[in-house]
Design a protein around this motif. Structure first.
Motif, PDB file in Angstrom:
ATOM      1  N   PHE A   1       0.798  -1.234   0.262  1.00 22.08           N
ATOM      2  CA  PHE A   1       0.009   0.193  -0.071  1.00 22.08           C
ATOM      3  C   PHE A   1       0.866   1.181  -0.100  1.00 22.08           C
ATOM      4  O   PHE A   1       0.361   2.285  -0.491  1.00 22.08           O
ATOM      5  N   SER A   2       2.101   1.198   0.622  1.00 22.65           N
ATOM      6  CA  SER A   2       2.966   2.462   0.611  1.00 22.65           C
ATOM      7  C   SER A   2       3.829   2.535  -0.594  1.00 22.65           C
ATOM      8  O   SER A   2       4.422   3.542  -0.833  1.00 22.65           O
ATOM      9  N   LYS A   3       3.800   1.514  -1.753  1.00 26.50           N
ATOM     10  CA  LYS A   3       4.519   1.591  -2.526  1.00 26.50           C
ATOM     11  C   LYS A   3       4.143   2.610  -3.864  1.00 26.50           C
ATOM     12  O   LYS A   3       2.750   2.952  -3.943  1.00 26.50           O
ATOM     13  N   GLN A   4       4.901   2.935  -4.529  1.00 21.01           N
ATOM     14  CA  GLN A   4       4.646   4.003  -5.713  1.00 21.01           C
ATOM     15  C   GLN A   4       3.793   3.055  -6.713  1.00 21.01           C
ATOM     16  O   GLN A   4       3.944   2.028  -7.014  1.00 21.01           O
ATOM     17  N   VAL A   5       2.606   3.834  -7.115  1.00 16.04           N
ATOM     18  CA  VAL A   5       1.523   3.158  -7.837  1.00 16.04           C
ATOM     19  C   VAL A   5       1.829   3.359  -9.282  1.00 16.04           C
ATOM     20  O   VAL A   5       1.902   4.452  -9.878  1.00 16.04           O
TER      21      VAL A   5
END
Length: 289
Positions: free
Chosen positions: A53-57
């Motif tokens: 969820f914290s990674k770059q989309v």
């Protein structure tokens, strides 16, 4: 809807991801011990989801998020309907509709591995759907109703009348939970020929949504296992929990001791076990009822 049903629905919506994540953690830990490894921490599945969820989309296809959200909502609705005590046949119909949206989520990327995984997901649906439908038929013949509330409050556990149906359902759980030897649509290891199958192009939040939805779905499936055992007596709840834990451990054991089979072998085995165990049970049930 009774107060107990309302409590169960709220508990499912709020606690199913936690229970599903813990089961996943136990799965990884037990699998590691079976392979003589230490294994990751019990809470590792939660760490993985939080990290995703914290990674770059990075958007592969804008419609993929829509299909995954639809898949997640439908699986949650399936569990809500089940724990609310409604029609179990409708629960499975909604679950199958959700699986169709997962197929769309894999296919919209138009990449070879994801497309192959999506096609294999359809084949897996073809393999397990007969057993799913027969499960509903068995409950109806044994209890005279499709309502989960009525089945759970019957005088005797349904498994007394439905041992063959129970065997067939537990067998197709291996397919539904995507475990070896029937993990055709996806795989646990990146080096296999499918890479990660239908989840290959799911990154960051999309993969996290898929993982959380799987936890919701696994809790629902374990709920169906418990439905075979639970009855009107309060202590049957403990028997149901015991049955769920045994079945889940059995799935882990099968996953770690079996090599992947081809799709045609999967269909032959699943349909064969379904026809043999559930079919014979169905004939006997129709005679005695």
């Amino acid at each position: 809807m009774s107060i107990i049903s309302i409590i169960l629905v709220i508990a499912y919506v709020l606690l199913a991801p936690i229970i599903g994540g813990l089961l996943d953690g136990f799965d990884r830990k037990i699998s590691a011990r079976m392979q003589r490894r230490v294994g990751p921490p019990l809470l590792q599945p939660f760490y993985d989801v939080i990290k995703l969820f914290s990674k770059q989309v990075i958007i592969v296809s804008r419609s993929q998020m829509f299909f995954l959200l639809s898949y997640m909502v439908l699986i949650i609705v399936t569990g809500v309907m089940f724990f609310a005590g409604t029609d179990i046949l409708m629960c499975f119909f909604v679950m199958s509709t959700g699986a169709t949206f997962l197929y769309f989520a894999a296919m919209v990327t138009s990449t070879p591995y994801s497309t192959m995984g999506g096609n294999r997901e359809l084949i897996q649906m073809l393999a397990y759907e007969p057993a799913v439908l027969l499960t509903c038929v068995g409950f109806y013949l044994a209890e005279g109703t499709f309502d989960v509330d009525a089945i759970a409050s019957s005088r005797y556990s349904s498994i007394i009348y439905l041992p063959g149906f129970f065997i067939a359902f537990v067998f197709i759980l291996t397919i539904k939970m995507r475990k070896s030897p029937f993990d055709l649509s996806t795989s646990h290891h990146m080096h296999q020929e499918l890479v990660k199958g239908l989840t290959t192009e799911m990154g960051a939040r999309n993969l996290a949504l898929f993982q959380v939805t799987e936890w919701y779905e696994n809790v629902f499936l374990m709920g169906v296992v418990g439905l075979y055992v639970i009855n009107s007596t309060w202590w049957s709840v403990f028997y149901a929990i015991g049955a769920v834990l045994i079945v889940y451990f059995l799935e882990i054991l099968i996953d770690n001791t079996s090599a992947r089979v081809k799709w045609d072998t999967m269909i032959k085995l699943s349909w064969g076990v379904t026809l043999l165990s559930a079919g014979v049970n169905l004939i006997i049930l129709m005679v005695i009822k």
